[in-house]
Design a protein around this motif. Structure first.
Motif, PDB file in Angstrom:
ATOM      1  N   THR A 454      48.629  31.931  45.246  1.00 32.15           N
ATOM      2  CA  THR A 454      48.417  32.991  44.255  1.00 32.15           C
ATOM      3  C   THR A 454      48.495  34.345  44.934  1.00 32.15           C
ATOM      4  O   THR A 454      47.768  34.592  45.901  1.00 32.15           O
ATOM      5  CB  THR A 454      47.043  32.840  43.585  1.00 32.15           C
ATOM      6  N   PRO A 455      49.343  35.252  44.450  1.00 28.42           N
ATOM      7  CA  PRO A 455      49.363  36.615  45.006  1.00 28.42           C
ATOM      8  C   PRO A 455      48.077  37.353  44.630  1.00 28.42           C
ATOM      9  O   PRO A 455      47.625  37.283  43.480  1.00 28.42           O
ATOM     10  CB  PRO A 455      50.586  37.260  44.345  1.00 28.42           C
ATOM     11  N   LEU A 456      47.480  38.068  45.575  1.00 22.45           N
ATOM     12  CA  LEU A 456      46.252  38.814  45.320  1.00 22.45           C
ATOM     13  C   LEU A 456      46.462  40.326  45.346  1.00 22.45           C
ATOM     14  O   LEU A 456      45.541  41.068  45.019  1.00 22.45           O
ATOM     15  CB  LEU A 456      45.181  38.445  46.351  1.00 22.45           C
ATOM     16  N   SER A 457      47.645  40.777  45.735  1.00 25.44           N
ATOM     17  CA  SER A 457      47.865  42.225  45.888  1.00 25.44           C
ATOM     18  C   SER A 457      48.875  42.759  44.881  1.00 25.44           C
ATOM     19  O   SER A 457      49.559  43.745  45.141  1.00 25.44           O
ATOM     20  CB  SER A 457      48.313  42.535  47.314  1.00 25.44           C
ATOM     21  N   GLU A 458      48.957  42.109  43.713  1.00 30.21           N
ATOM     22  CA  GLU A 458      49.820  42.614  42.644  1.00 30.21           C
ATOM     23  C   GLU A 458      49.084  43.563  41.713  1.00 30.21           C
ATOM     24  O   GLU A 458      49.677  44.098  40.777  1.00 30.21           O
ATOM     25  CB  GLU A 458      50.383  41.442  41.829  1.00 30.21           C
ATOM     26  N   THR A 461      47.622  44.752  36.949  1.00 33.63           N
ATOM     27  CA  THR A 461      48.770  44.624  36.046  1.00 33.63           C
ATOM     28  C   THR A 461      49.610  43.404  36.373  1.00 33.63           C
ATOM     29  O   THR A 461      50.411  42.958  35.545  1.00 33.63           O
ATOM     30  CB  THR A 461      49.656  45.872  36.147  1.00 33.63           C
ATOM     31  N   GLY A 462      49.474  42.884  37.581  1.00 35.83           N
ATOM     32  CA  GLY A 462      50.261  41.737  37.990  1.00 35.83           C
ATOM     33  C   GLY A 462      51.676  42.076  38.406  1.00 35.83           C
ATOM     34  O   GLY A 462      52.469  41.167  38.686  1.00 35.83           O
ATOM     35  N   THR A 463      51.988  43.363  38.496  1.00 34.86           N
ATOM     36  CA  THR A 463      53.358  43.771  38.821  1.00 34.86           C
ATOM     37  C   THR A 463      53.416  44.786  39.961  1.00 34.86           C
ATOM     38  O   THR A 463      54.499  45.205  40.362  1.00 34.86           O
ATOM     39  CB  THR A 463      54.038  44.381  37.591  1.00 34.86           C
ATOM     40  N   ALA A 464      52.276  45.201  40.503  1.00 39.49           N
ATOM     41  CA  ALA A 464      52.256  46.262  41.512  1.00 39.49           C
ATOM     42  C   ALA A 464      52.767  45.763  42.859  1.00 39.49           C
ATOM     43  O   ALA A 464      52.697  44.572  43.174  1.00 39.49           O
ATOM     44  CB  ALA A 464      50.836  46.809  41.666  1.00 39.49           C
ATOM     45  N   GLY A 487      49.311  50.480  47.984  1.00 38.67           N
ATOM     46  CA  GLY A 487      49.705  50.440  46.586  1.00 38.67           C
ATOM     47  C   GLY A 487      48.601  50.854  45.636  1.00 38.67           C
ATOM     48  O   GLY A 487      47.418  50.906  45.987  1.00 38.67           O
ATOM     49  N   MET A 488      49.001  51.123  44.392  1.00 41.38           N
ATOM     50  CA  MET A 488      48.056  51.452  43.318  1.00 41.38           C
ATOM     51  C   MET A 488      47.746  50.159  42.569  1.00 41.38           C
ATOM     52  O   MET A 488      48.506  49.717  41.709  1.00 41.38           O
ATOM     53  CB  MET A 488      48.675  52.483  42.379  1.00 41.38           C
ATOM     54  N   LEU A 489      46.608  49.542  42.871  1.00 43.04           N
ATOM     55  CA  LEU A 489      46.309  48.208  42.371  1.00 43.04           C
ATOM     56  C   LEU A 489      45.205  48.181  41.317  1.00 43.04           C
ATOM     57  O   LEU A 489      44.996  47.147  40.685  1.00 43.04           O
ATOM     58  CB  LEU A 489      45.914  47.297  43.538  1.00 43.04           C
ATOM     59  N   ALA A 490      44.485  49.285  41.147  1.00 41.36           N
ATOM     60  CA  ALA A 490      43.407  49.348  40.164  1.00 41.36           C
ATOM     61  C   ALA A 490      43.258  50.789  39.687  1.00 41.36           C
ATOM     62  O   ALA A 490      43.583  51.727  40.415  1.00 41.36           O
ATOM     63  CB  ALA A 490      42.097  48.830  40.744  1.00 41.36           C
ATOM     64  N   THR A 491      42.746  50.950  38.470  1.00 38.98           N
ATOM     65  CA  THR A 491      42.642  52.293  37.883  1.00 38.98           C
ATOM     66  C   THR A 491      41.216  52.808  37.819  1.00 38.98           C
ATOM     67  O   THR A 491      40.984  53.924  37.365  1.00 38.98           O
ATOM     68  CB  THR A 491      43.223  52.284  36.468  1.00 38.98           C
ATOM     69  N   ASN A 492      40.233  52.009  38.259  1.00 37.79           N
ATOM     70  CA  ASN A 492      38.838  52.454  38.189  1.00 37.79           C
ATOM     71  C   ASN A 492      38.572  53.579  39.186  1.00 37.79           C
ATOM     72  O   ASN A 492      39.378  53.839  40.090  1.00 37.79           O
ATOM     73  CB  ASN A 492      37.894  51.288  38.480  1.00 37.79           C
ATOM     74  N   THR A 493      37.454  54.246  39.027  1.00 34.91           N
ATOM     75  CA  THR A 493      37.037  55.293  39.961  1.00 34.91           C
ATOM     76  C   THR A 493      35.712  54.899  40.608  1.00 34.91           C
ATOM     77  O   THR A 493      34.898  54.199  40.002  1.00 34.91           O
ATOM     78  CB  THR A 493      36.865  56.645  39.264  1.00 34.91           C
ATOM     79  N   SER A 517      41.450  41.603  35.854  1.00 34.36           N
ATOM     80  CA  SER A 517      40.314  42.465  36.208  1.00 34.36           C
ATOM     81  C   SER A 517      39.733  42.126  37.566  1.00 34.36           C
ATOM     82  O   SER A 517      38.622  42.531  37.887  1.00 34.36           O
ATOM     83  CB  SER A 517      39.215  42.344  35.140  1.00 34.36           C
ATOM     84  N   ALA A 518      40.501  41.409  38.368  1.00 34.83           N
ATOM     85  CA  ALA A 518      39.980  40.915  39.644  1.00 34.83           C
ATOM     86  C   ALA A 518      39.947  41.974  40.734  1.00 34.83           C
ATOM     87  O   ALA A 518      39.173  41.874  41.678  1.00 34.83           O
ATOM     88  CB  ALA A 518      40.813  39.722  40.110  1.00 34.83           C
ATOM     89  N   THR A 519      40.775  43.009  40.628  1.00 35.70           N
ATOM     90  CA  THR A 519      40.902  43.993  41.701  1.00 35.70           C
ATOM     91  C   THR A 519      40.109  45.248  41.370  1.00 35.70           C
ATOM     92  O   THR A 519      40.229  45.805  40.273  1.00 35.70           O
ATOM     93  CB  THR A 519      42.372  44.370  41.929  1.00 35.70           C
ATOM     94  N   THR A 520      39.322  45.724  42.334  1.00 30.74           N
ATOM     95  CA  THR A 520      38.509  46.928  42.159  1.00 30.74           C
ATOM     96  C   THR A 520      38.778  47.889  43.305  1.00 30.74           C
ATOM     97  O   THR A 520      38.765  47.487  44.486  1.00 30.74           O
ATOM     98  CB  THR A 520      37.017  46.582  42.129  1.00 30.74           C
ATOM     99  N   PHE A 521      39.025  49.149  42.962  1.00 32.66           N
ATOM    100  CA  PHE A 521      39.175  50.195  43.977  1.00 32.66           C
ATOM    101  C   PHE A 521      37.801  50.608  44.478  1.00 32.66           C
ATOM    102  O   PHE A 521      36.876  50.815  43.699  1.00 32.66           O
ATOM    103  CB  PHE A 521      39.915  51.392  43.387  1.00 32.66           C
TER     104      PHE A 521
END
Length: 976
Positions: A454-458, A461-464, A487-493, A517-521
């Motif tokens: 499973t890719p973890l760094s997409e 969005t699953g496309t990054a 890369g830009m992997l999450a949009t949270n602050t 929702s698995a990735t958090t900045f």
């Protein structure tokens, strides 16, 4: 300036506080005016520092009290913290010199056990049946079980039922692995059933072990099993990977793939039909037939046309029935556990430069390995043999699975870690796997049950495009992975900040959450957090920090469940309530004049805002980090050590922000600076985790600086965060890389408390804590309890509800140099192996001398890896010199040489010592290398020992020290 040779003592870990030894015997042994002046200065410092080191009145948090772990009378032995049990009742420590009933005065491992009346120390190092010759023939501990009941040693000693290897030429020895349990003698691990094993000129390298010590992975060039055949001949000889099942008494070759014939094969056939061709590949050495059978034969795989057929290079000689075994070595270039290294070097574990954490599952059934091996950090196949691939060997099912199988592009895979139970494996690759077509470096998860990737760094969005710089930490249960990506992997602050494209963004991936929702900045780090040699890493070495190899070197510690991460960074990540940054960037200026190699000052446009003791980064063709000693005027920065190479006018000069400890919590997404001054004061220097290791929580045999819930974090800092911390001065320039006194602090739910005394000039070094946080072990020269009556370093435990009654009567006041050493007398006598000699009375004995190593020689040693000793003997004989280096706490022989004299009067000659590649690589990577030089004479029972520490520009997290050479004076060791 310190004399080039000082009293021999155990080197402390990088960044540790220094202790000065009070010894009147030193002054008595020197005659020159300069040396007398130096000794007088040192003795004066001893007296002042000893007075300052008396027990302080600091009030400890959590109802803690000090307990002295090491014994008051250590016979002059300086202890070095090694490991503690998870319950805090046992501590293993090392020291050079006889103490506490040890069988020799070599480097020994001791165990301190807590009793109702205090801590009691006993020797732990096994006593060999045949004494090892030489003072530094160490039996090196390589691994500890969590309860400290078991230890794996790397040793040339032979024990009953163990190896029987003849020594090599000169001082060369060959070493095996032994497991010492709570009862019985050491158990030989690096053995096999193959005839002749245990007698040849081979070393074994520890790779990994299960927590119970029952399954131990190791590598060696030696054939230990009948199916271990087919290694190639390379300049760096490849090694086999084995696992020893201790309870079963069985050694198994790991880096193979196995199947069976599903159809009979006839003589002259060139293609065989197998149950599965998984992990078979062209070029592999292959064996057809059951092991031990008369018709077994070997060949090489020509191709693998499909999932059930294998084509051979040459026709079969014999006929083989359906069901017979088919086995191939994964690669003739060998294998390594995880992303470790087989360096075939003394006292060197596989995880010296690469990650092996959890490379064997906790139940011992699964082993994860790379083949062909890479250099540390996945920098390419060794000796250009090809890209590394990642495999799983299931020892129960006897199957091998290529984890990075079916790539969309050519490339390689690098092991990053795994969950302790072996259910999940994490790796990076540029091959485009699991539906990800990106060929940048990406992060992946392999599920060992479903055998899916499973890719973890997409990103969510699953496309990054992740463009992963590396992994920072992995929770023990595999539920949380912290990594850095451009890369830009999450949009949270977090704290109002969001990810920045093309910058080193720290992310957390929750493997139990939905992919969307698995990735958090978490934060955007500084370039110094991930690559401190920017922008010229090719010419200035790699300085990765939060993504470095091995994972143990990363200043990042997750809780076992990954819900809290503590990490070190010099970025501006948090602000005070008024919006000002808690860790602001330093001022910048430019050079206004050329600075040549060797200069100890630089001229700049303006020194406004620059601060003493801080580091500046000078950007040139080969950029440098330099420590500020003083600021004499508005345009000059005096340096603590010389410029390494020419800097030109116009180069930018930037003061680096200190490194601080941060805490991230997944529960509320909070990011807190726990080592920043809560009152807004400027930081004096960087905070560290002391001697603790990172990457996972409490890796085997390593210290940890946080309790298991993340509510308590312990750290070293030179900053006075509480009023009781008053030892904020700097060390004199003569004390090498030591610049600032550091103390041990505790952060608990927002409150910072002092753990060490805060007054001793030499500070304290954090060892680690326990999962409960009830015990905090640290090392200090301070005399914190009345029982501590000597002037040597001791290991202390700041224990919740701890403390022991004081001994009757007051202890002596350390008012002069002699009284500082009351714990040393009487001297214990310890037999030095191979030293028993009958000497006729009144007969002069041959002697030898060794010249000191000058400052110029030390600088040359740093640059070239060579040093020449001048030796003199009074009679015919041979003088041997050996160099040992402490590499991550393990003693390693890194050079050797000799000089023979044939004249009746002896003579004077030179011995040139050349550091081994492993030592030079360690100096380049770690920027510090502590050397011990041992010189012996065939006609004397005396050994001369000296130590010196080589330092180059340090660029790793908080331990940033500029190039200086600190060294110590010879001590004559009688009977060595």
């Amino acid at each position: 300036m310190m004399a080039p040779w000082t009293v021999f003592r155990r080197r402390r870990p990088v960044g540790a506080a220094m202790s000065v030894r009070c010894s009147s015997s030193v002054a008595a042994s020197r005659s020159s005016v300069v040396l007398r002046a130096t000794v007088v200065l040192l003795v004066a410092l001893c007296m002042l520092w000893a007075i300052a080191a008396r027990a302080s009145a600091v009030t400890l948090p959590d109802g803690r009290a000090y307990e002295q772990v090491t014994p008051p009378a250590k016979n002059g032995v300086d202890p070095g913290y090694a490991a503690s049990s998870t319950n805090g009742n046992l501590v293993d420590w090392e020291g050079i010199g006889g103490c506490c009933g040890a069988s020799s005065a070599s480097v020994e491992l001791y165990q301190a056990a807590r009793t109702a009346s205090g801590w009691q120390t006993t020797p732990e190092t096994p006593n060999p049946t045949v004494p090892l010759e030489g003072l530094l023939q160490e039996q090196a501990p390589m691994w500890w079980s969590p309860d400290l009941s078991q230890t794996i040693y790397w040793t040339s000693a032979s024990y009953p039922g163990g190896a029987n290897r003849a020594p090599g030429p000169g001082s060369t020895t060959y070493n095996d692995l032994y497991l010492q349990g709570p009862t019985g003698g050491p158990k030989w691990l690096s053995q096999g059933p193959f005839p002749g094993s245990g007698t040849g000129p081979y070393n074994a390298t520890l790779a990994a072990a299960t927590p119970d010590g029952n399954s131990v992975a190791f590598t060696t060039q030696e054939q230990l099993t009948s199916d271990a055949t087919g290694l190639a001949s390379l300049n760096t000889p490849p090694e086999y990977l084995y696992v020893r099942d201790v309870s079963a008494g069985k050694t198994t070759l790991v880096d193979v793939t196995t199947s069976t014939l599903s159809a009979a094969a006839s003589a002259s056939d060139t293609t065989i039909t197998v149950a599965s061709s998984q992990a078979f590949a062209a070029g592999q050495p292959i064996t057809i037939g059951n092991q031990g059978a008369s018709d077994v034969e070997t060949d090489t795989v020509a191709s693998v046309p499909d999932s059930t057929h294998i084509t051979l290079n040459t026709p079969l000689v014999n006929a083989h029935a359906s069901g017979e075994a088919v086995e191939a070595l994964i690669s003739p270039d060998g294998a390594i556990a995880g992303n470790g290294n087989w360096l075939d070097q003394p006292w060197t574990p596989a995880d010296l430069f690469g990650t092996t954490t959890n490379a064997i599952s906790s139940d011992g059934t699964k082993v994860f390995f790379e083949s062909p091996p890479t250099f540390a950090g996945g920098s390419g196949g060794a000796e250009g043999v090809g890209p590394a691939h990642l495999y799983m060997r299931d020892l129960t099912a006897q199957t091998t699975t290529q984890i990075d199988a079916n790539p969309t592009a050519a490339g390689q895979a690098t092991y990053e870690g795994a969950s302790q139970d072996g259910s999940l494996v994490f790796f990076t690759s540029n091959e485009g796997l699991g539906g990800n077509t990106n060929t940048d470096n990406e992060l992946y998860e392999f599920n060992t049950a479903t055998k899916s990737v499973t890719p973890l760094s997409e990103g969510n969005t699953g496309t990054a495009d992740g463009d992963v710089l590396g992994v920072t930490a992995i929770s023990n249960d595999g539920s949380h992975v912290y990594f850095v990506a451009d890369g830009m992997l999450a949009t949270n602050t977090t704290n109002g900040a969001s990810a920045v494209s093309g910058q080193p963004n720290l992310y957390m991936y929750n493997t139990t959450a939905p992919a969307a929702s698995a990735t958090t900045f978490i934060a955007t780090l500084s370039q110094y957090d991930v690559q401190s040699c920017i922008p010229n890493c090719v010419t200035n070495g790699s300085g990765a920090v939060l993504t470095s190899e091995p994972d143990l070197d990363r200043p990042a510690i997750p809780t076992p469940d990954g819900t809290v991460l503590a990490f070190d960074s010099n970025a501006q990540l948090t602000n005070y309530s008024d919006g000002k940054p808690q860790n602001p960037a330093g001022p910048a200026t430019t050079l206004t004049a050329t600075a040549n190699s060797g200069d100890t000052s630089i001229t700049v446009a303006s020194t406004k805002g620059f601060e003493q003791y801080h580091f500046v980064y000078v950007q040139d063709n080969i950029s440098q980090e330099l420590a500020i000693a003083s600021i004499p005027n508005s345009t000059t920065l005096d340096l603590r050590s010389p410029v390494n190479s020419t800097l030109t006018a116009g180069d930018s000069v930037t003061q680096l922000a200190p490194f601080q400890i941060y805490r991230y919590a997944t529960a509320d997404g909070s990011l807190t600076c726990i080592s920043c001054d809560p009152e807004g004061g400027k930081s004096i220097g960087s905070a560290t985790f002391g001697d603790s290791a990172g990457g996972t929580y409490e890796p085997a045999g390593q210290a940890v600086a946080m309790n298991s819930t993340g509510s308590q974090i312990f750290f070293n800092t030179p900053d006075p965060l509480v009023p009781q911390d008053t030892n904020t001065g700097a060390f004199p320039a003569g004390f090498g890389s030591l610049t600032l006194s550091r103390d041990v602090y505790e952060w608990e739910n927002g409150t910072r408390s002092l753990i060490s005394d805060g007054t001793t000039s030499t500070g304290a070094v954090l060892g680690g804590t326990t999962p409960s946080g009830n015990d905090v072990f640290f090392q200090s020269l301070a005399q914190l309890v009345p029982q501590d009556t000597d002037a040597y370093d001791d290991i202390y435990d700041a224990r919740v509800d701890g403390g022991f009654p004081a001994p009757p009567g007051p202890g002596p006041v350390c008012g002069d140099p002699d009284s500082c050493r009351t714990g040393v007398s009487p001297t214990e006598f310890f037999p030095i192996p191979g030293s028993a000699t009958l000497i006729a009375p009144n007969v002069p004995q041959p002697t030898f001398t060794v010249s000191g190593i000058s400052a110029r020689q030390r600088k040359k040693l740093i640059k070239t890896g060579k040093v020449t000793l001048t030796v003199t003997a009074t009679a015919p004989g041979k003088i041997d010199a050996m160099v040992f280096a402490k590499i991550r706490g393990l003693q390693t022989q890194v050079a050797a040489g000799h000089k023979s004299f044939f004249s009746a009067a002896g003579g004077t000659g030179k011995i040139t010592l050349r550091l081994a590649r492993a030592a030079r690589r360690t100096l380049s990577k770690k920027h510090t290398l502590a050397l011990t030089i041992s010189v012996s004479y065939s006609q004397s029972t005396q050994t001369d020992v000296a130590t010196l520490t080589l330092k180059t520009k340090r660029k790793t997290h908080a331990r940033r020290f500029q190039a200086q050479e600190t060294s110590t004076r010879v001590r004559r060791v009688k009977g060595a």
